[in-house]
Motif scaffolding. Structure first.
Motif, short mmCIF file in Angstrom:
data_model
loop_
_atom_site.label_atom_id
_atom_site.label_comp_id
_atom_site.label_asym_id
_atom_site.label_seq_id
_atom_site.Cartn_x
_atom_site.Cartn_y
_atom_site.Cartn_z
N GLN A 45 0.84 -1.20 0.00
CA GLN A 45 0.00 0.00 0.00
C GLN A 45 0.87 1.25 0.00
OE1 GLN A 45 -2.92 1.87 3.18
NE2 GLN A 45 -3.83 0.01 2.34
N ILE A 46 0.39 2.29 -0.64
CA ILE A 46 1.11 3.56 -0.70
C ILE A 46 1.48 4.02 0.71
CG2 ILE A 46 -1.07 4.85 -0.68
CD1 ILE A 46 0.27 6.93 -2.49
N GLY A 47 2.69 4.54 0.85
CA GLY A 47 3.12 5.09 2.12
C GLY A 47 3.65 4.06 3.10
N ASN A 48 3.90 2.83 2.63
CA ASN A 48 4.43 1.78 3.49
C ASN A 48 5.70 1.20 2.87
OD1 ASN A 48 2.25 1.08 5.77
ND2 ASN A 48 1.19 1.68 3.89
N PRO A 49 6.80 1.97 2.91
CA PRO A 49 8.02 1.58 2.20
C PRO A 49 8.69 0.33 2.74
CG PRO A 49 8.45 3.46 3.62
CD PRO A 49 6.96 3.26 3.62
N ASP A 50 8.37 -0.09 3.96
CA ASP A 50 9.03 -1.26 4.53
C ASP A 50 8.35 -2.58 4.17
OD1 ASP A 50 10.90 0.38 5.79
OD2 ASP A 50 9.63 0.64 7.57
N ASP A 51 7.25 -2.51 3.47
CA ASP A 51 6.55 -3.74 3.09
C ASP A 51 7.42 -4.53 2.11
OD1 ASP A 51 4.81 -5.71 2.04
OD2 ASP A 51 3.06 -4.42 2.33
N PRO A 52 7.74 -5.79 2.43
CA PRO A 52 8.58 -6.58 1.53
C PRO A 52 7.95 -6.83 0.17
CG PRO A 52 7.69 -7.95 3.29
CD PRO A 52 7.39 -6.52 3.65
N ALA A 53 6.64 -6.58 0.05
CA ALA A 53 5.98 -6.78 -1.24
C ALA A 53 6.49 -5.83 -2.32
CB ALA A 53 4.47 -6.63 -1.08
N TRP A 54 7.13 -4.72 -1.92
CA TRP A 54 7.69 -3.81 -2.92
C TRP A 54 8.77 -4.50 -3.75
CZ3 TRP A 54 4.99 0.20 -4.11
CH2 TRP A 54 4.28 0.91 -3.14
N THR A 55 9.52 -5.37 -3.12
CA THR A 55 10.64 -6.01 -3.82
C THR A 55 10.40 -7.48 -4.11
OG1 THR A 55 11.72 -6.38 -1.68
CG2 THR A 55 12.33 -4.40 -2.90
N ASP A 56 9.32 -8.05 -3.56
CA ASP A 56 9.00 -9.46 -3.80
C ASP A 56 7.63 -9.54 -4.47
OD1 ASP A 56 8.44 -12.14 -3.80
OD2 ASP A 56 8.93 -12.47 -1.68
N PRO A 57 7.59 -9.69 -5.80
CA PRO A 57 6.31 -9.70 -6.51
C PRO A 57 5.36 -10.80 -6.03
CG PRO A 57 8.12 -9.44 -8.06
CD PRO A 57 8.74 -9.77 -6.74
N SER A 58 5.89 -11.88 -5.47
CA SER A 58 5.02 -12.96 -5.03
C SER A 58 4.14 -12.54 -3.86
CB SER A 58 5.84 -14.19 -4.64
OG SER A 58 6.55 -13.97 -3.43
N LEU A 59 4.49 -11.45 -3.18
CA LEU A 59 3.72 -10.97 -2.03
C LEU A 59 2.72 -9.89 -2.42
CD1 LEU A 59 6.56 -10.77 0.65
CD2 LEU A 59 4.92 -12.62 0.28
N GLN A 60 2.78 -9.42 -3.65
CA GLN A 60 1.87 -8.37 -4.08
C GLN A 60 0.47 -8.94 -4.33
OE1 GLN A 60 3.73 -6.61 -7.53
NE2 GLN A 60 5.61 -6.13 -6.42
N ARG A 61 -0.55 -8.15 -3.98
CA ARG A 61 -1.93 -8.57 -4.18
C ARG A 61 -2.75 -7.40 -4.71
NH1 ARG A 61 0.55 -12.43 -3.58
NH2 ARG A 61 0.18 -14.27 -2.25
N TYR A 62 -3.69 -7.73 -5.60
CA TYR A 62 -4.58 -6.72 -6.17
C TYR A 62 -5.79 -6.49 -5.28
CZ TYR A 62 -1.95 -7.62 -10.49
OH TYR A 62 -0.97 -7.76 -11.43
N ALA A 63 -6.44 -5.35 -5.50
CA ALA A 63 -7.67 -5.04 -4.78
C ALA A 63 -8.76 -6.05 -5.13
CB ALA A 63 -8.13 -3.62 -5.10
N THR A 64 -9.67 -6.25 -4.21
CA THR A 64 -10.65 -7.33 -4.29
C THR A 64 -11.59 -7.20 -5.49
OG1 THR A 64 -10.59 -7.84 -1.95
CG2 THR A 64 -12.63 -8.34 -3.11
N SER A 65 -11.68 -8.29 -6.24
CA SER A 65 -12.57 -8.35 -7.39
C SER A 65 -12.80 -9.81 -7.77
CB SER A 65 -11.98 -7.60 -8.58
OG SER A 65 -12.81 -7.71 -9.72
N LEU A 66 -13.99 -10.09 -8.27
CA LEU A 66 -14.30 -11.40 -8.84
C LEU A 66 -14.71 -11.22 -10.29
CD1 LEU A 66 -16.63 -13.01 -6.11
CD2 LEU A 66 -14.13 -13.12 -6.25
N ALA A 67 -14.54 -12.28 -11.07
CA ALA A 67 -15.10 -12.33 -12.42
C ALA A 67 -16.06 -13.50 -12.50
CB ALA A 67 -14.00 -12.50 -13.46
N LEU A 68 -17.19 -13.28 -13.15
CA LEU A 68 -18.16 -14.34 -13.45
C LEU A 68 -18.00 -14.67 -14.93
CD1 LEU A 68 -20.65 -16.11 -12.88
CD2 LEU A 68 -22.07 -14.07 -13.22
N ILE A 69 -17.76 -15.94 -15.22
CA ILE A 69 -17.48 -16.37 -16.59
C ILE A 69 -18.51 -17.41 -17.02
CG2 ILE A 69 -15.77 -17.40 -18.14
CD1 ILE A 69 -13.61 -16.62 -16.07
N ASP A 70 -19.07 -17.20 -18.19
CA ASP A 70 -19.99 -18.16 -18.80
C ASP A 70 -19.36 -18.61 -20.11
OD1 ASP A 70 -22.03 -19.65 -19.86
OD2 ASP A 70 -23.50 -18.03 -19.94
N ARG A 71 -18.84 -19.83 -20.13
CA ARG A 71 -18.13 -20.34 -21.31
C ARG A 71 -19.05 -21.10 -22.27
NH1 ARG A 71 -14.54 -21.06 -17.01
NH2 ARG A 71 -12.53 -19.99 -17.25
#
Length: 317
Positions: A45-71
């Motif tokens: 999150q913005i303003g949290n420079p010590d979060d290891p997710a800045w340098t470790d992409p595996s720890l990064q997460r997107y804001a909450t969302s779902l997709a509904l798919i009809d194939r």
């Protein structure tokens, strides 16, 4: 690019992890795909420079969302639940899971409320970005009025990038054969709009999507019990913004009310295991230890019979 590769890896892991019964191979005719699990501002999150997710992409997460798919049929139909600030990455992931001729094509977007993580992504449909045409945005009356009366959202309507489909509480929106979405009101901060959750009905299974609520007890007072809703569906994506009440030192947590995961687990303890297994905690603040793989909090949730939503999870409906 690293983030996209990381998300692809998460999708592959989610599809293959044997311990998660809810993670299905992408052969479902109709399914829900988890595109994000973090609170509105994502992780890091913005303003949290010590979060290891800045340098470790595996720890990064997107804001909450779902997709509904009809194939079913020649071309997949796709709907989003919430338009987040991470929408361009999430649409890319959706295109990998259910590709279409036009990568920005959506059959609709369902908005829960006017907090930034749930509607700000609409801007990417606009004149300066995708230049989308007539994407249907499902919104409650106050939410629709907020978009119409305030820029830059009003420009999206004026340029026909989007158009509003106004919903009514308890009234199902039929999307396709055997697929419907029904909004329900919940108590939460309503500065600009109502706040709602959704019941999502598929041909065989159903889910609720409820990323934000002030408290289960306040909802009890309005005559709605979350336990009854869990019993009536197959999957329940529930507010897990904070694991406990001590995550934000120096902040008055009463000003940002959410049911903590610890409280929810205590409340749900009497439920039978098959009911607990329906719960998928989602919408986790960057401080929430559930976002850390292998954390004691995460193990405790799993041992108690509940699930933590992951980007790439797919549930057949």
């Amino acid at each position: 690019m690293k983030r996209l590769l990381a998300l692809s890896a998460l999708f592959l892991a989610a599809a293959c992890a044997p311990e998660e019964a809810s993670r299905q191979a992408r052969q479902c005719d109709v399914s829900l795909l988890v595109l994000g699990v973090a609170q509105d501002a994502g992780k890091p999150q913005i303003g949290n420079p010590d979060d290891p997710a800045w340098t470790d992409p595996s720890l990064q997460r997107y804001a909450t969302s779902l997709a509904l798919i009809d194939r079913r049929g020649e071309k997949p139909k796709r709907w989003l639940f919430d338009a987040t600030p991470d929408i361009k990455f999430q649409l890319h992931a959706l295109n990998e899971a259910a590709p279409t001729e036009r990568p920005t094509h959506l059959n609709g977007v369902f908005l829960t409320h006017a907090h930034i993580g749930h509607y700000a992504g609409l801007m990417m449909f606009g004149h300066e970005s995708a230049g989308a045409q007539n994407i249907q945005v499902f919104a409650m009356p106050r939410m629709a009025d907020f978009l119409a009366q305030n820029g830059p959202w009003s420009q999206l309507l004026a340029y026909h990038n989007i158009f509003a489909a106004i919903m009514e509480e308890g009234e199902a929106e039929t999307l396709a054969q055997g697929i419907s979405v029904t909004p329900f009101l919940v108590p939460h901060r309503q500065e600009f709009s109502e706040v709602i959750g959704f019941r999502i009905e598929g041909p065989e299974k159903s889910a609720i999507y409820l990323p934000d609520i002030d408290s289960w007890e306040e909802w009890d007072e309005k005559g709605a019990r979350i336990e009854d809703m869990i019993a009536d569906v197959d999957f329940a994506f529930l507010d897990a913004t904070f694991y406990s009440g001590d995550e934000l030192p120096g902040r008055d947590m009463s000003q940002i009310p959410h049911p903590t995961v610890s409280h929810s687990m205590a409340r749900f303890e009497p439920l039978p295991l098959e009911e607990k297994e329906k719960v998928h905690f989602i919408h986790m603040n960057h401080t929430n230890p559930l976002l850390r793989p292998g954390s004691p909090a995460r193990k405790k949730v799993r041992q108690a019979g509940f699930n933590v939503a992951e980007e790439g999870d797919e549930m057949c409906l």
